[in-house]
Design an enzyme around this catalytic site. Sequence first.
Site, short mmCIF file in Angstrom:
data_model
loop_
_atom_site.label_atom_id
_atom_site.label_comp_id
_atom_site.label_asym_id
_atom_site.label_seq_id
_atom_site.Cartn_x
_atom_site.Cartn_y
_atom_site.Cartn_z
N SER A 15 0.86 -1.19 0.00
CA SER A 15 0.00 0.00 0.00
C SER A 15 0.89 1.24 0.00
O SER A 15 2.12 1.13 -0.01
CB SER A 15 -0.93 -0.03 1.21
OG SER A 15 -0.16 -0.10 2.38
N LYS A 19 -1.77 5.44 -5.26
CA LYS A 19 -2.84 5.18 -6.22
C LYS A 19 -3.69 6.42 -6.43
O LYS A 19 -4.11 6.73 -7.55
CB LYS A 19 -3.77 4.10 -5.66
CG LYS A 19 -3.57 2.76 -6.29
CD LYS A 19 -4.66 1.81 -5.88
CE LYS A 19 -4.94 1.87 -4.45
NZ LYS A 19 -5.15 0.97 -3.52
N GLY A 20 -3.92 7.13 -5.33
CA GLY A 20 -4.75 8.34 -5.39
C GLY A 20 -4.12 9.39 -6.29
O GLY A 20 -4.81 10.07 -7.05
N PRO A 192 7.59 -9.05 -7.91
CA PRO A 192 6.38 -8.67 -7.17
C PRO A 192 5.26 -8.19 -8.10
O PRO A 192 4.08 -8.50 -7.87
CB PRO A 192 6.86 -7.52 -6.26
CG PRO A 192 8.34 -7.71 -6.15
CD PRO A 192 8.79 -8.33 -7.43
N CYS A 383 -9.51 26.04 13.15
CA CYS A 383 -10.47 25.27 13.95
C CYS A 383 -10.03 25.21 15.42
O CYS A 383 -10.10 26.23 16.09
CB CYS A 383 -10.72 23.90 13.34
SG CYS A 383 -12.35 23.29 13.79
N HIS A 509 -12.41 25.27 8.01
CA HIS A 509 -11.15 24.69 7.51
C HIS A 509 -10.92 25.15 6.07
O HIS A 509 -11.34 24.45 5.13
CB HIS A 509 -11.23 23.16 7.51
CG HIS A 509 -11.26 22.53 8.85
ND1 HIS A 509 -10.15 21.97 9.43
CD2 HIS A 509 -12.28 22.37 9.74
CE1 HIS A 509 -10.48 21.47 10.61
NE2 HIS A 509 -11.76 21.71 10.82
N GLU A 511 -8.39 24.88 4.41
CA GLU A 511 -7.47 23.97 3.71
C GLU A 511 -8.20 22.94 2.85
O GLU A 511 -7.59 22.36 1.94
CB GLU A 511 -6.53 23.26 4.70
CG GLU A 511 -7.16 22.18 5.58
CD GLU A 511 -7.79 22.71 6.86
OE1 GLU A 511 -8.07 23.93 6.94
OE2 GLU A 511 -8.01 21.91 7.79
N1 GLN Z 1 -12.23 19.96 18.82
C1 GLN Z 1 -12.76 21.20 18.32
C2 GLN Z 1 -14.27 21.15 18.11
O1 GLN Z 1 -14.82 20.09 17.99
C3 GLN Z 1 -12.06 21.61 17.03
C4 GLN Z 1 -12.26 20.63 15.90
C5 GLN Z 1 -11.24 20.76 14.81
O2 GLN Z 1 -10.16 21.34 15.01
N2 GLN Z 1 -11.55 20.22 13.65
O3 GLN Z 1 -14.90 22.15 18.02
#
Ligand code: GLN
Length: 536
Positions: A15, A19-20, A192, A383, A509, A511
């Site tokens: 693995s 592949k992705g 292999p 977050c 997020h 990202e």
């Molecule tokens: N633990 C925090 C919450 O649930 C932040 C979650 C996170 O960073 N994705 O709000």
Amino acid sequence: MAETKYIFVTGGVVSSLGKGIVAASLGKLLQARGYQVTIQKFDPYINIDPGTLNPYEHGECYVTEDGHEADLDLGHYERFLNIPTSKANNITTGRIYQNVINKERRGDFLGKTVQVVPHITDEIKRNIMILGKTGKYDFVITEIGGTVGDIESLPFIESVRQLRWELGQNCLCIHLTYVPYIAAAKEVKTKPTQHSVKTLQEQGIQPNILVLRTENELSKQICHKVALFCNVDENAVIQSYDVPSIYEVPIVLAKQGMDKIVLQKMGMSSERKLELTAWNNFLENMRTAEKTVKIGIVGKYVELPDAYKSINESLLQAATYHKRKLDLRYIHSEKLNEDNVVKLLGDLDGILVAPGFGQRGVDGKFAALKYARENDKPTFGVCLGMQCMVIEFARDVLGLTEANSTEMNEYTPYKVIDIMEGQKNLTVMGGSMRLGSYDCKIEKGSKAYEAYKSELIRERHRHRYEFNNEYKELFESNGMKCTGINPDTGLVEVVEIPALRWYVGTQFHPEYNSTVVKPNPLFMSFIEATTNEVNK
Ligand code: GLN
């Protein structure tokens, strides 16, 4: 639109061969020829989704716009193709079985014995074709997780075998294997790969194309040998040797004509030209960047870079657009404290305080944030990172020394971060966080507004706790502003300290929403702030 074509990518030998990345790279090439492409991942594990998995087990949990907690490969698909994925793009054995068992309880099988073949395989096939049946795609690429020969991937391989039979030329199988270099013998070994293809053949699938992962470029003879022993056309033995960046892989595959071979094998014209200008410009920036930007990620999963995959890639994309090489340092939040913070963070251009769950490592995050705030280092809290910014500010600036999140201490007298109302009485942990894209209204004049240049944005979420609005005025009158708010619920999505050069925290997020051709505006703005410092 002509009939949808289905391409399957399986893996053999070991693995983690990427592949992705191969699936995403092929998708990119077909897209660059003007085709509509989507990529999906079928994972053989029994969890319903990776949302409840520890990052040590499965790396980052990626989140789609429609709020699905997904395998991190979906992040690659989005970063390469620049189109969103959804819940339909990631299916696990758990979901397949859950659907079949629900049908059985409803009585849908009319007294029949429910079996792996045909009931599980039929459900797998139905799911494989859901996106294709929307009529939106010329190509649906399906990556089958795991390695051929695994007990748990058998029903998936059997479903692919059946589809191959049913779809004829509209179906193509690509098998990714590994060709190791044995240093002591100074030789690369194809055995292999031969074994892995044999396993696939035993399960009824003859691959059309082989992709050989290798460290260094392989000779023609080696490819000839593999072709001969595996019943694959010689020009369909493609190599994917190590390259400095995953974003080079489409170019490596294009040089060997992989996209053309796919089109020919599926009876399609390969006349359309490859349009990769933006992609190549990005690569050129990456290759020619001379200056470096040093960013530290403060988090607790630093031994495992996959845990912060999307953050790494967002930083890399933004740095590349600023013509910088990214020098990424992982700083273990459990090992960080007020005594070593200068030593560990002092020479960084910027600090990103990572998302996360639970108490472990948060004290290191507070130490990092106090140092960053007092020394005006560009800092990005994502977050939990944003929540830590709020707590640290409450303790140190507002004098609420026992301020906390109720996630860390239920009985704190100052619940500056508190559980969301809708989360209070939940008994089920899987898929029950606040997930997916939500609107956010951005205050004009803020750093966030400078970045997005828009008053209304949408970003993705994954959390249970939120900023406690009872404290909003106190924070704002002392210098931490809430500059992004959900217009429907009033939930605080962005905080920043305008007096500092770049000190921004987001409950969402960003990202998950950053691609090679469309880097996320906040990451761009963060890197811009950090590179300004480099210029000084
Ligand atoms: N633990 C925090 C919450 O649930 C932040 C979650 C996170 O960073 N994705 O709000």
